[in-house]
Enzyme design. Structure first.
Site, PDB file in Angstrom:
ATOM      1  N   SER A 147      12.176  62.325  80.633  1.00 29.30           N
ATOM      2  CA  SER A 147      11.996  61.775  79.278  1.00 29.30           C
ATOM      3  C   SER A 147      13.250  61.015  78.846  1.00 29.30           C
ATOM      4  O   SER A 147      14.319  61.190  79.438  1.00 29.30           O
ATOM      5  CB  SER A 147      11.762  62.938  78.309  1.00 29.30           C
ATOM      6  N   TYR A 160      12.561  70.630  73.253  1.00 31.50           N
ATOM      7  CA  TYR A 160      12.035  69.640  74.209  1.00 31.50           C
ATOM      8  C   TYR A 160      13.181  68.933  74.920  1.00 31.50           C
ATOM      9  O   TYR A 160      13.192  68.807  76.142  1.00 31.50           O
ATOM     10  CB  TYR A 160      11.185  68.646  73.431  1.00 31.50           C
TER      11      TYR A 160
HETATM   12  P1  NAP Z   1      -0.149  65.260  76.508  1.00 28.16           P
HETATM   13  O1  NAP Z   1      -1.051  64.118  76.191  1.00 28.16           O
HETATM   14  O2  NAP Z   1       0.211  66.250  75.456  1.00 28.16           O
HETATM   15  O3  NAP Z   1      -0.702  66.040  77.807  1.00 28.16           O
HETATM   16  C1  NAP Z   1       0.003  67.173  78.240  1.00 28.16           C
HETATM   17  C2  NAP Z   1      -0.830  67.835  79.303  1.00 28.16           C
HETATM   18  O4  NAP Z   1      -0.168  69.021  79.745  1.00 28.16           O
HETATM   19  C3  NAP Z   1      -2.203  68.260  78.793  1.00 28.16           C
HETATM   20  O5  NAP Z   1      -3.191  68.032  79.789  1.00 28.16           O
HETATM   21  C4  NAP Z   1      -2.023  69.768  78.588  1.00 28.16           C
HETATM   22  O6  NAP Z   1      -3.228  70.477  78.706  1.00 28.16           O
HETATM   23  C5  NAP Z   1      -1.104  70.102  79.742  1.00 28.16           C
HETATM   24  N1  NAP Z   1      -0.420  71.394  79.552  1.00 28.16           N
HETATM   25  C6  NAP Z   1       0.311  71.789  78.489  1.00 28.16           C
HETATM   26  N2  NAP Z   1       0.767  73.026  78.691  1.00 28.16           N
HETATM   27  C7  NAP Z   1       0.320  73.432  79.905  1.00 28.16           C
HETATM   28  C8  NAP Z   1       0.463  74.626  80.684  1.00 28.16           C
HETATM   29  N3  NAP Z   1       1.164  75.674  80.242  1.00 28.16           N
HETATM   30  N4  NAP Z   1      -0.123  74.691  81.890  1.00 28.16           N
HETATM   31  C9  NAP Z   1      -0.852  73.641  82.346  1.00 28.16           C
HETATM   32  N5  NAP Z   1      -1.034  72.472  81.668  1.00 28.16           N
HETATM   33  C10 NAP Z   1      -0.441  72.387  80.459  1.00 28.16           C
HETATM   34  O7  NAP Z   1       1.242  64.679  77.025  1.00 28.16           O
HETATM   35  P2  NAP Z   1       1.597  63.253  77.639  1.00 28.16           P
HETATM   36  O8  NAP Z   1       2.077  62.346  76.565  1.00 28.16           O
HETATM   37  O9  NAP Z   1       0.518  62.808  78.566  1.00 28.16           O
HETATM   38  O10 NAP Z   1       2.897  63.670  78.479  1.00 28.16           O
HETATM   39  C11 NAP Z   1       2.784  64.179  79.794  1.00 28.16           C
HETATM   40  C12 NAP Z   1       4.193  64.452  80.268  1.00 28.16           C
HETATM   41  O11 NAP Z   1       5.005  63.290  80.053  1.00 28.16           O
HETATM   42  C13 NAP Z   1       4.874  65.574  79.499  1.00 28.16           C
HETATM   43  O12 NAP Z   1       5.718  66.294  80.380  1.00 28.16           O
HETATM   44  C14 NAP Z   1       5.724  64.825  78.470  1.00 28.16           C
HETATM   45  O13 NAP Z   1       6.847  65.593  78.061  1.00 28.16           O
HETATM   46  C15 NAP Z   1       6.138  63.647  79.267  1.00 28.16           C
HETATM   47  N6  NAP Z   1       6.549  62.475  78.486  1.00 28.16           N
HETATM   48  C16 NAP Z   1       5.706  61.933  77.570  1.00 28.16           C
HETATM   49  C17 NAP Z   1       6.130  60.762  76.905  1.00 28.16           C
HETATM   50  C18 NAP Z   1       5.286  60.085  75.870  1.00 28.16           C
HETATM   51  O14 NAP Z   1       5.827  59.224  75.151  1.00 28.16           O
HETATM   52  N7  NAP Z   1       4.008  60.398  75.751  1.00 28.16           N
HETATM   53  C19 NAP Z   1       7.361  60.188  77.201  1.00 28.16           C
HETATM   54  C20 NAP Z   1       8.192  60.820  78.120  1.00 28.16           C
HETATM   55  C21 NAP Z   1       7.766  61.954  78.778  1.00 28.16           C
HETATM   56  P3  NAP Z   1      -4.053  70.902  77.365  1.00 28.16           P
HETATM   57  O15 NAP Z   1      -4.054  69.724  76.451  1.00 28.16           O
HETATM   58  O16 NAP Z   1      -5.392  71.270  77.872  1.00 28.16           O
HETATM   59  O17 NAP Z   1      -3.281  72.052  76.781  1.00 28.16           O
HETATM   60  C1  GCO Z   2       9.558  62.358  70.362  1.00 29.35           C
HETATM   61  C2  GCO Z   2       8.649  61.839  71.443  1.00 29.35           C
HETATM   62  C3  GCO Z   2       9.437  61.698  72.732  1.00 29.35           C
HETATM   63  C4  GCO Z   2       8.517  61.299  73.845  1.00 29.35           C
HETATM   64  C5  GCO Z   2       9.257  61.119  75.129  1.00 29.35           C
HETATM   65  C6  GCO Z   2      10.255  60.020  75.067  1.00 29.35           C
HETATM   66  O1  GCO Z   2       9.080  63.109  69.505  1.00 29.35           O
HETATM   67  O2  GCO Z   2      10.731  61.953  70.387  1.00 29.35           O
HETATM   68  O3  GCO Z   2       7.558  62.698  71.620  1.00 29.35           O
HETATM   69  O4  GCO Z   2      10.106  62.851  73.036  1.00 29.35           O
HETATM   70  O5  GCO Z   2       7.547  62.275  74.059  1.00 29.35           O
HETATM   71  O6  GCO Z   2       9.797  62.297  75.598  1.00 29.35           O
HETATM   72  O7  GCO Z   2      10.716  59.763  76.371  1.00 29.35           O
END
Ligand code: NAP
Ligand code: GCO
Length: 266
Positions: A147, A160
């Site tokens: 992230s 986080y």
């Molecule tokens: P999301 O839409 O919230 O999806 C998260 C997924 O993880 C969901 O399928 C959720 O399942 C699953 N999950 C949560 N807790 C779990 C557990 N204990 N065991 C198994 N599965 C679990 O998140 P996203 O935005 O796609 O992000 C995915 C990854 O990218 C995360 O690691 C997040 O920190 C990272 N990330 C996101 C962003 C962003 O801007 N979106 C940026 C940087 C990094 P359920 O919904 O069924 O609980």
């Molecule tokens: C926040 C956002 C971010 C993104 C991502 C950025 O609240 O700042 O959710 O943390 O999820 O991790 O890279």
């Protein structure tokens, strides 16, 4: 031989955690597009089912398993079942994760422990479960979804950011301990991506204007836009393929330039 062959994932088995939707789903689609067989998990039965339907609609024969990445016994049982039913996992994408947004002073130790457990300890448990077979096979790829918070802090995401900072070092440690066994462990560091997890930060205001955080990210991102999960596809295929066999312990930031930019003058 064409250089593109180095990006092929034919005959590879990829496990993407938390991949019923969002970033995990798109990464799984990209790996499938490069030839990988897709296995994914979720922790909510209804979401697992929705994920299976979504993969089918996308023409992908994905295999879904219900388990919590923080439950070591359940993970070990599920990995054994996956290996029995499909074969050794060649590629693990540690994608599953949660976020909680509230000030540190409002964050209880229990809140903090839960986020660390899911966003960091769960990734450790998953990696530890797939490594033995990868080592025995003589190759393996682990991709941890890091992230901006692996590098930067901000208000309201103390748990986080702590977890994502730790995930960067878990990535470097797996590289250090298992690089000799031809295991490559790298991270993808997405910028701000439009998914359900960031939806609250993009909600339109009552007057129809952009959310203040939405405006902030647009000003902070040289690309001038939020990322989409599909923006991560190329990085995922690269780090999952033999094209990256000499890349290890690296976090590849796919952030539209945020980390390089001081931000547009208001
Ligand atoms: P999301 O839409 O919230 O999806 C998260 C997924 O993880 C969901 O399928 C959720 O399942 C699953 N999950 C949560 N807790 C779990 C557990 N204990 N065991 C198994 N599965 C679990 O998140 P996203 O935005 O796609 O992000 C995915 C990854 O990218 C995360 O690691 C997040 O920190 C990272 N990330 C996101 C962003 C962003 O801007 N979106 C940026 C940087 C990094 P359920 O919904 O069924 O609980
Ligand atoms: C926040 C956002 C971010 C993104 C991502 C950025 O609240 O700042 O959710 O943390 O999820 O991790 O890279």
């Amino acid at each position: 031989m064409s250089i593109l062959n180095k990006f092929s994932l034919n005959n590879k088995i990829a496990l993407v955690t938390g991949a019923s939707y969002g970033i995990g789903f798109e990464i799984a689609k990209s790996l499938a597009g490069a030839g990988a067989k897709i296995v994914f998990n979720d922790v909510v039965p209804e979401n697992l089912q929705k994920g299976l339907e979504a993969y089918k609609e996308a023409g992908i024969d994905a295999h879904g398993y219900l388990f919590d990445i923080t439950d070591e016994a359940a993970v070990e049982k599920s990995i054994a079942q996956i290996e029995k039913e499909h074969g050794v996992i060649d590629i693990l994408v540690n994608n599953a994760g949660i976020i909680q947004r509230k000030s540190m002073l409002e964050t209880s130790a229990a809140d903090y422990r839960k986020i660390i457990d899911i966003d960091l300890t769960g990734q450790f448990i998953m990696a530890k479960a797939v490594l033995p077979s990868m080592i025995k096979k003589g190759s393996g790829k682990i991709i941890n979804i890091c992230s901006m918070m692996s590098e930067l802090g901000r208000e309201t995401v103390v748990g986080y950011a702590s977890a994502k900072g730790g995930l960067k070092m878990l990535t470097k440690n797996i590289c250090s301990e298992f690089g000799h066994a031809n295991i490559q462990c790298n991270g993808i560091g997405p910028g701000y991506i439009a998914t359900p997890q960031t939806a609250p930060l993009r909600e339109k205001q009552a007057d129809g204007s952009r959310h203040p955080f939405d405006q902030f990210i647009i000003a902070k991102t040289p690309a001038g836009r939020w990322g989409t999960p599909d923006d991560l596809a190329g990085a995922a295929v690269f780090l999952a393929s033999e094209a990256s066999n000499f890349v290890n312990g690296h976090i590849l930031y796919v952030d539209g330039g945020i980390l390089a930019y001081i931000g547009k003058q208001p």
